[in-house]
Write a protein that holds these residues in place. Structure first.
Motif, mmCIF file in Angstrom:
data_model
loop_
_atom_site.group_PDB
_atom_site.id
_atom_site.type_symbol
_atom_site.label_atom_id
_atom_site.label_comp_id
_atom_site.label_asym_id
_atom_site.label_seq_id
_atom_site.Cartn_x
_atom_site.Cartn_y
_atom_site.Cartn_z
ATOM 1 N N ASN A 106 -8.958 -85.596 6.340
ATOM 2 C CA ASN A 106 -7.778 -85.549 5.470
ATOM 3 C C ASN A 106 -8.209 -85.100 4.074
ATOM 4 N N ASP A 107 -7.938 -85.882 3.033
ATOM 5 C CA ASP A 107 -8.306 -85.501 1.666
ATOM 6 C C ASP A 107 -9.667 -86.045 1.241
ATOM 7 N N THR A 108 -10.366 -86.706 2.149
ATOM 8 C CA THR A 108 -11.628 -87.364 1.823
ATOM 9 C C THR A 108 -12.805 -86.507 2.262
ATOM 10 N N VAL A 109 -13.788 -86.387 1.364
ATOM 11 C CA VAL A 109 -15.030 -85.674 1.676
ATOM 12 C C VAL A 109 -16.177 -86.675 1.573
ATOM 13 N N VAL A 110 -16.878 -86.873 2.688
ATOM 14 C CA VAL A 110 -18.017 -87.781 2.745
ATOM 15 C C VAL A 110 -19.282 -86.938 2.596
ATOM 16 N N SER A 111 -20.058 -87.221 1.551
ATOM 17 C CA SER A 111 -21.318 -86.499 1.310
ATOM 18 C C SER A 111 -22.479 -87.349 1.815
ATOM 19 N N ILE A 112 -23.324 -86.747 2.618
ATOM 20 C CA ILE A 112 -24.480 -87.456 3.169
ATOM 21 C C ILE A 112 -25.658 -87.295 2.213
ATOM 22 N N HIS A 113 -26.279 -88.419 1.870
ATOM 23 C CA HIS A 113 -27.434 -88.418 0.967
ATOM 24 C C HIS A 113 -28.745 -88.474 1.727
ATOM 25 N N SER A 114 -28.779 -89.236 2.826
ATOM 26 C CA SER A 114 -30.014 -89.321 3.604
ATOM 27 C C SER A 114 -29.717 -89.923 4.971
ATOM 28 N N ALA A 115 -30.625 -89.652 5.894
ATOM 29 C CA ALA A 115 -30.589 -90.274 7.218
ATOM 30 C C ALA A 115 -32.023 -90.633 7.563
ATOM 31 N N SER A 116 -32.247 -91.898 7.910
ATOM 32 C CA SER A 116 -33.616 -92.315 8.198
ATOM 33 C C SER A 116 -33.639 -93.325 9.338
ATOM 34 N N VAL A 117 -34.763 -93.314 10.037
ATOM 35 C CA VAL A 117 -34.977 -94.224 11.159
ATOM 36 C C VAL A 117 -35.803 -95.395 10.652
ATOM 37 N N GLY A 118 -35.334 -96.598 10.946
ATOM 38 C CA GLY A 118 -36.062 -97.798 10.542
ATOM 39 C C GLY A 118 -36.967 -98.284 11.654
ATOM 40 N N PRO A 119 -37.697 -99.357 11.374
ATOM 41 C CA PRO A 119 -38.572 -99.914 12.404
ATOM 42 C C PRO A 119 -37.758 -100.476 13.570
ATOM 43 N N ALA A 120 -38.164 -100.138 14.769
ATOM 44 C CA ALA A 120 -37.486 -100.635 15.963
ATOM 45 C C ALA A 120 -37.863 -102.091 16.199
ATOM 46 N N LEU A 121 -37.017 -102.774 16.945
ATOM 47 C CA LEU A 121 -37.270 -104.182 17.225
ATOM 48 C C LEU A 121 -36.839 -104.547 18.632
ATOM 49 N N ARG A 122 -37.401 -105.613 19.111
ATOM 50 C CA ARG A 122 -37.089 -106.120 20.443
ATOM 51 C C ARG A 122 -35.852 -107.010 20.327
ATOM 52 N N ASP A 123 -34.817 -106.713 21.113
ATOM 53 C CA ASP A 123 -33.586 -107.502 21.160
ATOM 54 C C ASP A 123 -33.240 -107.649 22.635
ATOM 55 N N GLU A 124 -33.893 -108.597 23.297
ATOM 56 C CA GLU A 124 -33.819 -108.773 24.755
ATOM 57 C C GLU A 124 -32.428 -108.490 25.310
ATOM 58 N N PRO A 125 -32.277 -107.696 26.310
ATOM 59 C CA PRO A 125 -33.276 -106.939 27.059
ATOM 60 C C PRO A 125 -33.405 -105.496 26.569
ATOM 61 N N TRP A 126 -33.215 -105.311 25.259
ATOM 62 C CA TRP A 126 -33.156 -103.962 24.695
ATOM 63 C C TRP A 126 -34.256 -103.724 23.669
ATOM 64 N N TRP A 127 -34.565 -102.447 23.483
ATOM 65 C CA TRP A 127 -35.390 -101.965 22.388
ATOM 66 C C TRP A 127 -34.403 -101.315 21.423
ATOM 67 N N ALA A 128 -34.265 -101.876 20.230
ATOM 68 C CA ALA A 128 -33.243 -101.435 19.275
ATOM 69 C C ALA A 128 -33.874 -100.616 18.156
ATOM 70 N N THR A 129 -33.353 -99.420 17.953
ATOM 71 C CA THR A 129 -33.843 -98.514 16.911
ATOM 72 C C THR A 129 -32.715 -98.249 15.915
ATOM 73 N N PRO A 130 -32.878 -98.672 14.652
ATOM 74 C CA PRO A 130 -31.829 -98.454 13.663
ATOM 75 C C PRO A 130 -31.933 -97.079 12.991
ATOM 76 N N VAL A 131 -30.789 -96.463 12.806
ATOM 77 C CA VAL A 131 -30.693 -95.231 12.027
ATOM 78 C C VAL A 131 -29.698 -95.510 10.903
ATOM 79 N N SER A 132 -30.162 -95.358 9.673
ATOM 80 C CA SER A 132 -29.329 -95.629 8.496
ATOM 81 C C SER A 132 -28.973 -94.316 7.817
ATOM 82 N N ILE A 133 -27.683 -94.096 7.637
ATOM 83 C CA ILE A 133 -27.172 -92.864 7.024
ATOM 84 C C ILE A 133 -26.457 -93.243 5.739
ATOM 85 N N SER A 134 -27.043 -92.838 4.619
ATOM 86 C CA SER A 134 -26.453 -93.144 3.313
ATOM 87 C C SER A 134 -25.425 -92.084 2.964
#
Length: 141
Positions: A106-134
């Motif tokens: 619509n009338d909104t423009v979202v500007s991306i500043h960065s995208a980065s992968v953080g340290p993964a962690l064990r979250d039984e029964p999953w391996w969780a990998t965070p991606v942070s998008i500023s």
């Protein structure tokens, strides 16, 4: 004029869906406040738009509002299958949300500043990998 608080997550989720649906499947994406039950052994992702504190972009009362935030995507892969699958998906997200990317809704423009992968962690029964998008939006209120 559509409200930025609605447009921002919609713009971010749309781009993420374009990237993640072919890799994980449309039905394996979890959105805020929508019931989701992951299928055991099948990779999936949780998407969360996290707005931060707003502030004026200038000194005048008529200045734009500065709206920063983080789009957090948590990638879940089965434990014991290594990291290649999660890192491949994480890289695809980072490529789609490169610094300088502009997403319009619509009338909104979202500007991306960065995208980065953080340290993964064990979250039984999953391996969780965070991606942070500023991201940042300037809007008139």
């Amino acid at each position: 004029m559509s409200p930025p608080l609605l447009d921002i997550p919609q713009a971010l989720e749309l781009r993420a869906r374009e990237v993640l649906a072919p890799l994980l499947g449309e039905g394996n994406l979890a959105y805020p406040n929508i019931v989701f039950t992951p299928t055991p052994g099948v990779p999936w992702a949780r998407l969360d738009c996290l707005p931060a504190r707003t502030s004026p972009a200038g000194a005048g009362v008529d200045s734009h509002t500065r709206r920063p935030g983080v789009f957090q995507v948590l990638l879940f892969h089965p434990l014991g299958e290594g990291t290649a699958g999660s890192l491949t998906v994480a890289q695809a997200l980072c490529d789609a949300f490169k610094r300088g990317t502009r997403l319009e809704r619509n009338d909104t423009v979202v500007s991306i500043h960065s995208a980065s992968v953080g340290p993964a962690l064990r979250d039984e029964p999953w391996w969780a990998t965070p991606v942070s998008i500023s991201w940042l939006v300037h809007s008139l209120d």
